[in-house]
Design a protein around this motif. Structure first.
Motif, PDB file in Angstrom:
ATOM      1  N   UNK A   1       0.825  -1.213   0.000  1.00 29.99           N
ATOM      2  CA  UNK A   1       0.000   0.000   0.000  1.00 29.99           C
ATOM      3  C   UNK A   1       0.859   1.265   0.000  1.00 29.99           C
ATOM      4  N   UNK A   2       2.142   1.140  -0.245  1.00 26.42           N
ATOM      5  CA  UNK A   2       3.021   2.306  -0.227  1.00 26.42           C
ATOM      6  C   UNK A   2       3.250   2.783   1.196  1.00 26.42           C
ATOM      7  N   UNK A   3       3.320   4.090   1.382  1.00 27.99           N
ATOM      8  CA  UNK A   3       3.488   4.672   2.712  1.00 27.99           C
ATOM      9  C   UNK A   3       2.125   4.837   3.368  1.00 27.99           C
TER      10      UNK A   3
ATOM     11  N   UNK B   1      -0.405   5.421   0.411  1.00 31.27           N
ATOM     12  CA  UNK B   1      -0.273   6.276  -0.767  1.00 31.27           C
ATOM     13  C   UNK B   1      -0.545   5.530  -2.055  1.00 31.27           C
ATOM     14  N   UNK B   2      -0.534   4.189  -2.018  1.00 34.64           N
ATOM     15  CA  UNK B   2      -0.696   3.414  -3.248  1.00 34.64           C
ATOM     16  C   UNK B   2      -1.772   2.329  -3.152  1.00 34.64           C
ATOM     17  N   UNK B   3      -2.513   2.327  -2.040  1.00 29.95           N
ATOM     18  CA  UNK B   3      -3.554   1.322  -1.912  1.00 29.95           C
ATOM     19  C   UNK B   3      -4.077   1.284  -0.490  1.00 29.95           C
ATOM     20  N   UNK B   4      -5.008   0.358  -0.252  1.00 31.28           N
ATOM     21  CA  UNK B   4      -5.547   0.168   1.084  1.00 31.28           C
ATOM     22  C   UNK B   4      -5.582  -1.317   1.409  1.00 31.28           C
ATOM     23  N   UNK B   5      -5.522  -1.619   2.713  1.00 30.31           N
ATOM     24  CA  UNK B   5      -5.510  -2.999   3.161  1.00 30.31           C
ATOM     25  C   UNK B   5      -6.557  -3.177   4.256  1.00 30.31           C
ATOM     26  N   UNK B   6      -7.545  -4.024   4.002  1.00 28.82           N
ATOM     27  CA  UNK B   6      -8.566  -4.346   4.987  1.00 28.82           C
ATOM     28  C   UNK B   6      -8.151  -5.632   5.693  1.00 28.82           C
ATOM     29  N   UNK B   7      -8.008  -5.547   7.006  1.00 29.67           N
ATOM     30  CA  UNK B   7      -7.441  -6.652   7.770  1.00 29.67           C
ATOM     31  C   UNK B   7      -8.480  -7.252   8.703  1.00 29.67           C
ATOM     32  N   UNK B   8      -8.643  -8.570   8.617  1.00 24.68           N
ATOM     33  CA  UNK B   8      -9.451  -9.326   9.556  1.00 24.68           C
ATOM     34  C   UNK B   8      -8.638 -10.493  10.075  1.00 24.68           C
ATOM     35  N   UNK B   9      -9.152 -11.193  11.067  1.00 22.99           N
ATOM     36  CA  UNK B   9      -8.413 -12.327  11.614  1.00 22.99           C
ATOM     37  C   UNK B   9      -8.279 -13.458  10.604  1.00 22.99           C
TER      38      UNK B   9
ATOM     39  N   UNK C   1      -6.568  -3.460  -1.915  1.00 26.26           N
ATOM     40  CA  UNK C   1      -7.177  -2.768  -3.044  1.00 26.26           C
ATOM     41  C   UNK C   1      -6.226  -1.682  -3.529  1.00 26.26           C
ATOM     42  N   UNK C   2      -5.931  -1.706  -4.836  1.00 23.57           N
ATOM     43  CA  UNK C   2      -5.055  -0.695  -5.419  1.00 23.57           C
ATOM     44  C   UNK C   2      -5.756  -0.056  -6.613  1.00 23.57           C
ATOM     45  N   UNK C   3      -5.710   1.261  -6.688  1.00 25.76           N
ATOM     46  CA  UNK C   3      -6.361   2.003  -7.768  1.00 25.76           C
ATOM     47  C   UNK C   3      -5.344   2.895  -8.467  1.00 25.76           C
ATOM     48  N   UNK C   4      -5.710   3.341  -9.657  1.00 24.75           N
ATOM     49  CA  UNK C   4      -4.862   4.300 -10.364  1.00 24.75           C
ATOM     50  C   UNK C   4      -4.979   5.677  -9.725  1.00 24.75           C
ATOM     51  N   UNK C   5      -3.851   6.292  -9.451  1.00 21.53           N
ATOM     52  CA  UNK C   5      -3.838   7.652  -8.945  1.00 21.53           C
ATOM     53  C   UNK C   5      -4.072   8.620 -10.101  1.00 21.53           C
TER      54      UNK C   5
ATOM     55  N   UNK D   1      -3.084  -2.641 -10.277  1.00 22.65           N
ATOM     56  CA  UNK D   1      -4.335  -2.224  -9.664  1.00 22.65           C
ATOM     57  C   UNK D   1      -5.288  -3.406  -9.588  1.00 22.65           C
ATOM     58  N   UNK D   2      -6.337  -3.217  -8.803  1.00 20.49           N
ATOM     59  CA  UNK D   2      -7.311  -4.285  -8.636  1.00 20.49           C
ATOM     60  C   UNK D   2      -7.402  -4.685  -7.176  1.00 20.49           C
ATOM     61  N   UNK D   3      -8.004  -5.839  -6.934  1.00 20.36           N
ATOM     62  CA  UNK D   3      -8.242  -6.293  -5.566  1.00 20.36           C
ATOM     63  C   UNK D   3      -7.820  -7.747  -5.426  1.00 20.36           C
ATOM     64  N   UNK D   4      -7.090  -8.035  -4.363  1.00 18.25           N
ATOM     65  CA  UNK D   4      -6.715  -9.412  -4.058  1.00 18.25           C
ATOM     66  C   UNK D   4      -7.038  -9.701  -2.600  1.00 18.25           C
ATOM     67  N   UNK D   5      -7.671 -10.820  -2.339  1.00 14.93           N
ATOM     68  CA  UNK D   5      -8.009 -11.237  -0.981  1.00 14.93           C
ATOM     69  C   UNK D   5      -7.269 -12.521  -0.636  1.00 14.93           C
ATOM     70  N   UNK D   6      -6.633 -12.533   0.512  1.00 13.44           N
ATOM     71  CA  UNK D   6      -6.012 -13.741   1.053  1.00 13.44           C
ATOM     72  C   UNK D   6      -6.926 -14.240   2.159  1.00 13.44           C
ATOM     73  N   UNK D   7      -7.422 -15.466   2.025  1.00 11.96           N
ATOM     74  CA  UNK D   7      -8.471 -15.987   2.881  1.00 11.96           C
ATOM     75  C   UNK D   7      -8.000 -17.244   3.599  1.00 11.96           C
TER      76      UNK D   7
END
Length: 463
Positions: free
Chosen positions: A193-195, A338-346, A352-356, A394-400
């Motif tokens: 997700x960058x910084x 700065x380059x994406x977001x990370x949703x964290x669960x147990x 999720x990464x998008x074009x700036x 870019x796009x979305x990846x989930x690790x489950x």
């Protein structure tokens, strides 16, 4: 950690073709969402009765029972004793774990027994430090429920007692050793997700039980409840079932939503980004609905400042709790970079990464002539701001976690008991526990003072 090199590594892996999916665990695609399974190896040794780790539970309430049930899932663990100040819970302990276990209303009897290796401490918060220190001095390994302390000044004594005793002490934010946390830390360090610039955490509840209005047994009275011992060093008050069975609602015994809920988030956050914690907090909130005698807010919002360190940029964190969420409830924990977001669960992590948007759109171009707009587009095109690599990343990846995953609570105890058997390190030792609790308790301090408060995350002291 070199964040720039990490981001280049992430982008390089993310730009590979889908044919390389098996060897590129961080692949993201602009066209499809990817789901990948998490995995962890466990060592399942066979233990005879003489090799069992014998545990005792001090505080046989809701969390204490859930803790014990999770602990007993780990091979080679046996419960031999339980302690509580309400006799009905001692009867419940025998229902759950057999009539042959030793039960008492005096925790000191637990600590004096030679057949007990480990104590699980799941008492009200105001008893955590006293019993944890006593247990370590008695030569017991300790699992202490979060928050480790009720007050800032209690943590150093636990740290010293653990060091002097040489025993293992694990603090019980039960999601800490989860597959989700482990993968999130790996992804963050690889620059996914960058910084980091912000954390967004919320927990909404919409039930009496969720707001700590727990049921009170019909036989609760001065004979079945040792109320005077429960009070401990807290102010002396007449017998009150609400204070005993719903102690989280009172500052004298608990730590409010900060100690009960914020502390989990701080444990995860500090672990994932390898941080010592925030250096400033500003809280607001109030008692909006559950006016049942409690003296802690049921709506709480706290903003935290994290300073720049070797492992993260300076960022802000927003923590929000609502015990009367008419939306129906829910929760979330999201790192935003700065380059994406990370949703964290147990059990999962989603990146999720998008074009700036670096090139101007029609909105900002409308005031220019058609000719000037063409010149500006040409100028931006020459800069090549939107590269092919950034578009592929870019796009979305989930690790489950897999369906047969035993869960984060199991993993936390697996880490604890493995550390005891191998003289290893736990994931949440007393120093880590104090940093998480201290950060959470800043919310209470700021709320009480009605002003921002400052904290030294390295020395773990108020400034």
């Amino acid at each position: 950690m070199d964040q720039k090199n990490s981001r280049r590594s992430f982008l390089r892996q993310a730009s590979l073709t889908t044919a390389a999916l098996g060897t590129a665990p961080y692949l993201l695609s602009a066209s499809t969402n990817k789901v990948q399974l998490l995995h962890r190896e466990y060592s399942f040794d066979q233990y005879g009765s003489n090799d069992h780790i014998n545990i005792a539970l001090i505080g046989t309430g809701i969390q204490g029972i859930y803790d014990t049930q999770a602990a007993l899932m780990v091979d080679g663990v046996k419960i031999v004793a339980a302690c509580d100040l309400y006799t009905g819970r001692l009867d419940r302990a025998k229902e759950l774990w057999g009539n042959d276990i030793f039960v008492t209303r005096d925790y000191r009897e637990i600590l004096s027994r030679k057949d007990i290796d480990v104590v699980l401490i799941a008492t009200p918060d105001h008893w955590h430090q006293t019993i944890t220190v006593a247990a370590l001095k008695a030569g017991k390994h300790v699992y202490c429920e979060k928050p480790m302390v009720q007050n800032f000044n209690q943590g150093q004594e636990i740290i010293k007692a653990q060091k002097d005793s040489g025993k293992i002490c694990q603090i019980g934010s039960q999601g800490m050793a989860s597959l989700g946390n482990e993968k999130a830390k790996e992804l963050y360090e690889d620059g996914a997700i960058g910084d980091i610039v912000m954390l967004d955490m919320y927990n909404d509840r919409y039930s009496a039980e969720g707001a700590w209005q727990y049921p009170i047994p019909t036989d609760a009275n001065n004979n079945t409840v040792d109320f005077d011992t429960f009070l401990g060093n807290a102010p002396k008050v007449p017998f009150d079932n609400n204070r005993f069975f719903r102690w989280r609602n009172y500052q004298d015994y608990g730590t409010g939503v900060a100690g009960d809920l914020f502390v989990h988030a701080f444990s995860t956050l500090n672990y994932v980004i390898s941080s010592d914690g925030p250096n400033r907090a500003m809280a607001t909130g109030g008692l909006r609905y559950w006016k049942d005698g409690r003296d802690v807010p049921d709506v709480s919002i706290t903003l935290y400042d994290y300073p720049k360190t070797e492992t993260h940029s300076p960022f802000n964190a927003a923590f929000r709790i609502n015990f009367i969420a008419g939306s129906g409830g829910g929760g979330g924990f999201k790192l935003i970079g700065t380059e994406g977001e990370m949703e964290i669960g147990q059990n999962s992590v989603t990146v999720n990464r998008s074009n700036l948007g670096l090139e101007p759109s029609g909105y900002s171009m409308i005031s220019f002539t058609e000719g000037m707009q063409a010149e500006i587009r040409k100028e931006y095109a020459a800069k090549k701001l939107n590269t092919r690599a950034s578009k592929l990343a870019t796009g979305s990846t989930t690790w489950q976690a897999p369906r047969d995953y035993k869960g984060a609570h199991y993993d936390h105890f697996y880490n604890f008991f493995t550390s005891i058997r191998e003289n290893g390190k736990v994931i949440q030792d007393p120093k880590f526990g104090l940093r998480a609790a201290g950060a959470a308790l800043l919310a209470n301090e700021s709320y009480t003072r009605k002003q921002p408060v400052n904290w030294d995350p390295t020395k773990m002291k108020l400034i």
